[in-house]
Enzyme design. Structure first.
Site, PDB file in Angstrom:
ATOM      1  N   LYS A  15     -51.043 -90.787  19.779  1.00  0.00           N
ATOM      2  CA  LYS A  15     -49.973 -90.396  18.861  1.00  0.00           C
ATOM      3  C   LYS A  15     -50.408 -89.168  18.078  1.00  0.00           C
ATOM      4  CE  LYS A  15     -46.879 -93.525  19.680  1.00  0.00           C
ATOM      5  NZ  LYS A  15     -45.598 -93.107  20.292  1.00  0.00           N
ATOM      6  N   ASP A  27     -48.024 -87.814  22.053  1.00  0.00           N
ATOM      7  CA  ASP A  27     -46.635 -88.141  21.720  1.00  0.00           C
ATOM      8  C   ASP A  27     -46.403 -87.909  20.228  1.00  0.00           C
ATOM      9  OD1 ASP A  27     -44.129 -89.184  21.463  1.00  0.00           O
ATOM     10  OD2 ASP A  27     -44.625 -91.201  22.168  1.00  0.00           O
ATOM     11  N   GLU A  84     -45.235 -85.111  24.527  1.00  0.00           N
ATOM     12  CA  GLU A  84     -44.026 -85.962  24.504  1.00  0.00           C
ATOM     13  C   GLU A  84     -43.278 -85.816  23.178  1.00  0.00           C
ATOM     14  OE1 GLU A  84     -44.561 -89.769  26.264  1.00  0.00           O
ATOM     15  OE2 GLU A  84     -43.327 -90.784  24.766  1.00  0.00           O
ATOM     16  N   GLU A 123     -36.689 -90.648  25.474  1.00  0.00           N
ATOM     17  CA  GLU A 123     -36.598 -92.054  25.087  1.00  0.00           C
ATOM     18  C   GLU A 123     -35.493 -92.303  24.062  1.00  0.00           C
ATOM     19  OE1 GLU A 123     -40.759 -91.943  23.459  1.00  0.00           O
ATOM     20  OE2 GLU A 123     -39.903 -93.281  21.982  1.00  0.00           O
ATOM     21  N   HIS A 166     -39.698 -94.438  29.633  1.00  0.00           N
ATOM     22  CA  HIS A 166     -40.294 -94.952  28.399  1.00  0.00           C
ATOM     23  C   HIS A 166     -40.282 -96.473  28.501  1.00  0.00           C
ATOM     24  CE1 HIS A 166     -39.649 -96.483  24.164  1.00  0.00           C
ATOM     25  NE2 HIS A 166     -40.716 -95.743  23.994  1.00  0.00           N
TER      26      HIS A 166
HETATM   27 MG    MG Z   1     -42.742 -91.787  23.093  1.00  0.00          MG
END
Ligand code: MG
Length: 383
Positions: free
Chosen positions: A169, A196, A222, A248, A298
């Site tokens: 993340k 992401d 992402e 997503e 996703h």
């Molecule tokens: Mg994601």
């Protein structure tokens, strides 16, 4: 066959330790399962991504009464009946999440009725197993130095468990993100890495972080930007080398046409429990293919969504196609997930970082009703 009964099951699990990402912190997991029963006793299961209470109202109060007595094998016909019934006020959003769970349950039910897997119904399998990438490295309440250390430890743990790829993340703050990217790459020089941001950045920030990801040889970036601005993705794409992934938060073939049209996104990521279900995911795949883009779903939620994504990936051709195509990665969330790991009597088998396509008919995974009761919040039944 006729649809005799539609049940919904809202399940909740309070987490021992909250975890966060760029937008908020989770302290509970919720899931909405949809169970469709046909005459003859065959049951199909699906799940909806999104706020469970609202999905439950949409399935039980709006769509289920319209489906009773209909033939569950006519999946595309039923999809378009649901679509037209709510089109004027809900071309997407939570109502589409509700349609997705119903659609997933219909695919499961039809597969079970015909003795055929969902990937078989989708046209057949290119792969019997798909490699997983580990999704984790969520933020915890720690000072930043300690957090970076903890995230690097978590990441090397996945390598030791046999995963060949993982996703971190980013999107906390740019200074932290740049340090984290460098630390993770240094800790795992050979691993396939993704990052992401959950749409946390404006364009200048996304360019800065994207260049750091290029430097650290990440495979994809992402949701760097808000899904509301497909044209900004194009501007980012022109500044960085790595693939940009998104989708997503997007739904339907129409939404993905808007997202992919400007040419800034190279990996499309519909969630099968939200994008409109497996039926719509196939149409999204066709839209993506027409742009030369591959679909990598996703995956969040329970074993049902994991199984649905495994079937879709196993049954997906790859753009542009060649003898040595890279593997189609399956997202495998490694955060604590009792609603996936403790309530199913048959599951997707994962060995050495690869998921085997479930061999049974339909989705090939089955909830265990007695295990579900511990997590049950509210159940509905329409018959
Ligand atoms: Mg994601």
């Amino acid at each position: 066959m006729k649809i005799e009964c539609i049940r919904t099951h809202h399940l909740r699990h309070r987490l021992d330790e909250p975890f966060g990402f760029s937008q908020w912190t989770y302290d509970t997991r919720n899931a909405l399962l949809v169970e469709i029963l046909a005459d003859g006793g065959i049951a199909g299961w699906g799940e909806c991504y999104g706020p469970a209470e609202v999905n439950q109202a949409a399935v039980a109060g709006f769509y289920a009464p319209r489906l009773l007595g209909k033939d569950p094998a006519q999946i595309d016909v039923l999809w378009h009946e649901m679509w037209r019934a709510s089109l004027d006020f809900a071309r997407g959003g939570v109502m589409m999440g509700a349609i997705s769970g119903i659609d997933m349950a219909l695919w499961d039910l039809k597969g079970k009725a015909l003795g055929c897997s969902v990937s078989g119904l989708m046209g057949g399998r290119y792969h019997e197993s798909v490699p997983c990438y580990a999704t984790g490295m969520y933020f915890k309440k720690l000072p930043e130095d300690a957090l970076i250390e903890a995230l690097a430890r978590e990441a090397t743990g996945y390598r030791d468990q046999g995963y060949r790829a993982l996703k971190i993340k980013v999107g906390k703050n740019v200074a932290f993100d740049l340090r984290l990217i460098e630390t993770i790459r240094d800790a795992l020089p050979e691993m396939t890495l993704m990052a992401d941001a959950n749409h946390a950045y404006d364009l200048p920030e996304a360019i800065r972080v994207g260049k750091a990801l290029d430097e650290a040889r990440f495979a994809w970036f992402e949701e760097p930007l808000s899904p509301e601005h497909p044209e900004l993705h194009r501007a980012l794409h022109e500044k960085v080398d790595l693939a940009i992934a998104s989708g997503e938060c997007e739904q339907t073939r129409f939404g993905f046409q808007r997202l992919l049209g400007p040419g800034g996104v190279q990996i499309a990521q519909p969630d099968l429990a939200y994008c409109g279900g497996p039926s719509e995911a196939l149409k999204i795949r066709a839209v993506a293919s027409s742009h030369g883009v591959n679909v990598i779903p996703h995956v969040w939620g329970t074993m049902l969504n994991l199984a649905a994504a495994t079937h879709l990936l196993a049954a997906s051709y790859r753009e542009p196609g060649r003898a040595e195509m890279p593997a189609p990665w399956l997202e495998y969330d490694r955060t604590p997930n009792a609603l996936r790991d403790e309530i199913f009597e048959t599951s997707v088998r994962i060995d050495d970082g690869s998921a085997r396509v479930p061999p049974g008919p339909g989705l090939g995974v089955l909830p265990d009703r007695s295990a579900m009761t511990a997590f049950q919040v509210h159940q509905t039944e329409v018959r």
